[in-house]
Scaffold this motif. Structure first.
Motif, mmCIF file in Angstrom:
data_model
loop_
_atom_site.group_PDB
_atom_site.id
_atom_site.type_symbol
_atom_site.label_atom_id
_atom_site.label_comp_id
_atom_site.label_asym_id
_atom_site.label_seq_id
_atom_site.Cartn_x
_atom_site.Cartn_y
_atom_site.Cartn_z
ATOM 1 N N ASP A 1 86.335 -1.822 -34.028
ATOM 2 C CA ASP A 1 87.289 -1.313 -33.408
ATOM 3 C C ASP A 1 86.947 -0.554 -31.964
ATOM 4 O OD1 ASP A 1 88.997 -2.164 -35.440
ATOM 5 O OD2 ASP A 1 88.933 -0.182 -36.557
ATOM 6 N N ARG A 2 85.732 -0.055 -32.055
ATOM 7 C CA ARG A 2 85.210 0.787 -31.074
ATOM 8 C C ARG A 2 84.726 -0.124 -29.749
ATOM 9 N NH1 ARG A 2 79.728 4.658 -30.782
ATOM 10 N NH2 ARG A 2 78.862 2.647 -30.997
ATOM 11 N N ALA A 3 84.337 -1.429 -30.265
ATOM 12 C CA ALA A 3 83.846 -2.603 -29.095
ATOM 13 C C ALA A 3 85.102 -3.022 -28.778
ATOM 14 C CB ALA A 3 83.046 -3.550 -29.958
ATOM 15 N N ILE A 4 86.141 -3.264 -29.742
ATOM 16 C CA ILE A 4 87.407 -3.993 -29.313
ATOM 17 C C ILE A 4 88.013 -2.887 -28.059
ATOM 18 C CG2 ILE A 4 89.620 -4.473 -29.884
ATOM 19 C CD1 ILE A 4 88.093 -6.696 -30.505
ATOM 20 N N GLU A 5 88.185 -1.683 -28.511
ATOM 21 C CA GLU A 5 88.815 -0.505 -27.309
ATOM 22 C C GLU A 5 87.984 -0.567 -26.260
ATOM 23 O OE1 GLU A 5 91.392 2.107 -26.154
ATOM 24 O OE2 GLU A 5 91.589 0.593 -27.476
ATOM 25 N N THR A 6 86.804 -0.827 -26.155
ATOM 26 C CA THR A 6 85.871 -0.764 -24.992
ATOM 27 C C THR A 6 86.174 -1.757 -24.244
ATOM 28 O OG1 THR A 6 83.861 0.429 -25.999
ATOM 29 C CG2 THR A 6 83.492 -0.466 -23.913
ATOM 30 N N LEU A 7 86.390 -3.046 -24.751
ATOM 31 C CA LEU A 7 86.757 -4.279 -24.029
ATOM 32 C C LEU A 7 88.069 -4.245 -23.267
ATOM 33 C CD1 LEU A 7 85.052 -6.956 -26.441
ATOM 34 C CD2 LEU A 7 84.081 -6.316 -24.082
ATOM 35 N N ARG A 8 88.881 -3.736 -23.958
ATOM 36 C CA ARG A 8 90.375 -3.451 -23.521
ATOM 37 C C ARG A 8 90.346 -2.616 -22.617
ATOM 38 N NH1 ARG A 8 94.530 -0.612 -23.668
ATOM 39 N NH2 ARG A 8 93.535 1.229 -24.657
ATOM 40 N N GLN A 9 89.813 -1.522 -22.433
ATOM 41 C CA GLN A 9 89.822 -0.496 -21.420
ATOM 42 C C GLN A 9 89.136 -1.056 -20.188
ATOM 43 O OE1 GLN A 9 89.024 3.544 -21.900
ATOM 44 N NE2 GLN A 9 89.916 3.608 -23.996
ATOM 45 N N GLN A 10 88.127 -2.020 -20.365
ATOM 46 C CA GLN A 10 87.365 -2.674 -19.298
ATOM 47 C C GLN A 10 88.189 -3.867 -18.732
ATOM 48 O OE1 GLN A 10 83.760 -3.363 -21.460
ATOM 49 N NE2 GLN A 10 82.724 -2.939 -19.518
ATOM 50 N N GLN A 11 89.461 -4.103 -19.432
ATOM 51 C CA GLN A 11 90.666 -5.202 -19.060
ATOM 52 C C GLN A 11 89.638 -6.458 -18.977
ATOM 53 O OE1 GLN A 11 92.271 -4.324 -15.169
ATOM 54 N NE2 GLN A 11 93.582 -2.599 -16.290
ATOM 55 N N LEU A 12 88.871 -6.670 -20.096
ATOM 56 C CA LEU A 12 88.187 -7.891 -20.475
ATOM 57 C C LEU A 12 89.118 -8.735 -21.363
ATOM 58 C CD1 LEU A 12 84.458 -6.726 -20.259
ATOM 59 C CD2 LEU A 12 85.723 -8.026 -18.520
ATOM 60 N N ILE A 13 89.516 -7.924 -22.492
ATOM 61 C CA ILE A 13 90.367 -8.755 -23.402
ATOM 62 C C ILE A 13 91.669 -7.899 -23.580
ATOM 63 C CG2 ILE A 13 88.451 -9.195 -24.628
ATOM 64 C CD1 ILE A 13 89.354 -7.283 -26.823
ATOM 65 N N SER A 14 92.652 -8.504 -24.041
ATOM 66 C CA SER A 14 94.075 -7.976 -24.578
ATOM 67 C C SER A 14 94.378 -8.071 -26.080
ATOM 68 C CB SER A 14 94.965 -8.559 -23.499
ATOM 69 O OG SER A 14 95.210 -10.027 -23.695
ATOM 70 N N VAL A 15 94.906 -7.251 -26.170
ATOM 71 C CA VAL A 15 95.634 -7.259 -27.593
ATOM 72 C C VAL A 15 96.840 -7.857 -27.768
ATOM 73 C CG1 VAL A 15 96.064 -6.135 -29.835
ATOM 74 C CG2 VAL A 15 94.407 -5.385 -28.472
ATOM 75 N N VAL A 16 97.087 -9.138 -27.900
ATOM 76 C CA VAL A 16 98.346 -9.979 -28.138
ATOM 77 C C VAL A 16 99.393 -9.308 -28.842
ATOM 78 C CG1 VAL A 16 99.534 -12.045 -27.790
ATOM 79 C CG2 VAL A 16 96.929 -11.905 -26.975
ATOM 80 N N THR A 17 98.992 -9.409 -30.241
ATOM 81 C CA THR A 17 99.810 -8.526 -30.993
ATOM 82 C C THR A 17 99.142 -7.500 -31.956
ATOM 83 O OG1 THR A 17 99.063 -10.576 -32.717
ATOM 84 C CG2 THR A 17 101.151 -10.906 -31.610
ATOM 85 N N PRO A 18 99.518 -6.292 -32.098
ATOM 86 C CA PRO A 18 99.217 -5.338 -32.884
ATOM 87 C C PRO A 18 98.866 -5.327 -34.167
ATOM 88 C CG PRO A 18 101.371 -4.831 -32.303
ATOM 89 C CD PRO A 18 101.140 -6.091 -31.684
#
Length: 248
Positions: free
Chosen positions: A202-219
């Motif tokens: 979860d921490r890695a996913i959130e880091t990538l999301r804040q870097q605008q490298l990935i997006s969470v399409v459906t929560p």
């Protein structure tokens, strides 16, 4: 690059003398290379032999038109700065790379041409490089330069940064194959062996999301995030994934 190149090598003279061509994905995977056209293969080999056996030094000379263009290009180049300070070694030698590449383009143009041209070069020990070769070389270097900051970012990366990069690659690779957002459980199964547990995931996913490298399409819903999906940021406004299990 991650494990063997240091910041000093990247910012100093060692890597600065290399024309780096970074690529993330291979163009193709073949157990055996596709068969070559035998006529082309032998014609190329015959054309290369005289140049391989060339004796003595050969001076590369710019035409007057190329010299005028280069002087303008050089002054414009020196008025700018590289995207990353660690690229200064490469940046300061970019004009050298330009000359080398322009000469290689001219040489490639001559290989396979009239043998008399080779005899002329061998006699004069001079290779004339024209404006079109410099212009083409500048385009090629410019395209490769755009990829360098991403390469430099790998140098000296922490273990967490490496894991994040691998996680991003998993999402990008699967999305590239299916063109639908990748389910949470699928990414988790692929990444758990190097991330260890759900908290680090979860921490890695959130880091990538804040870097605008990935997006969470459906929560997703519930503790197991049922229905949660991810997509690379370059996918834009990706549509939610179907319920089908992605294939390897």
């Amino acid at each position: 690059v991650r494990d063997s190149v240091t910041n000093e090598m990247m910012s100093g003279g060692f890597v600065g003398r290399c024309v780096m061509i970074p690529r993330e994905e291979p163009h193709g995977v073949y157990p055996e290379p596709p068969p070559a056209d035998p006529v082309v293969k032998h014609t190329l080999a015959d054309s290369l032999v005289p140049w391989i056996a060339y004796e003595g030094l050969c001076e590369c000379r710019r035409t007057a038109e190329a010299t005028k263009w280069f002087e303008e290009w050089y002054m414009d180049h020196k008025s700018k700065k590289p995207a990353d300070p660690r690229l200064e070694g490469w940046w300061n030698r970019k004009d050298d790379h330009l000359h080398k590449l322009a000469a290689l383009l001219r040489l490639a143009e001559l290989i396979g041409s009239n043998p008399e041209i080779f005899n002329e070069v061998q006699t004069s020990h001079t290779l004339t490089v024209e404006l079109r070769h410099f212009e083409k070389a500048a385009v090629i270097l410019g395209e490769e330069e755009e990829r360098l900051p991403k390469l430099v970012a790998l140098v000296g990366a922490s273990i967490d940064a490496r894991h994040n990069d691998k996680l991003r690659a998993i999402i990008e690779e699967m999305y590239s194959k299916t063109r639908v957002p990748v389910p949470h459980h699928f990414v988790m199964r692929k990444a758990i062996h190097f991330l260890g547990d759900a908290w680090h995931f979860d921490r890695a996913i959130e880091t990538l999301r804040q870097q605008q490298l990935i997006s969470v399409v459906t929560p997703g819903v519930g503790e197991k995030r049922r229905g949660k999906t991810y997509a690379p940021m370059w996918a834009g406004s990706a549509e939610p994934a179907s319920s089908e299990e992605p294939t390897e």
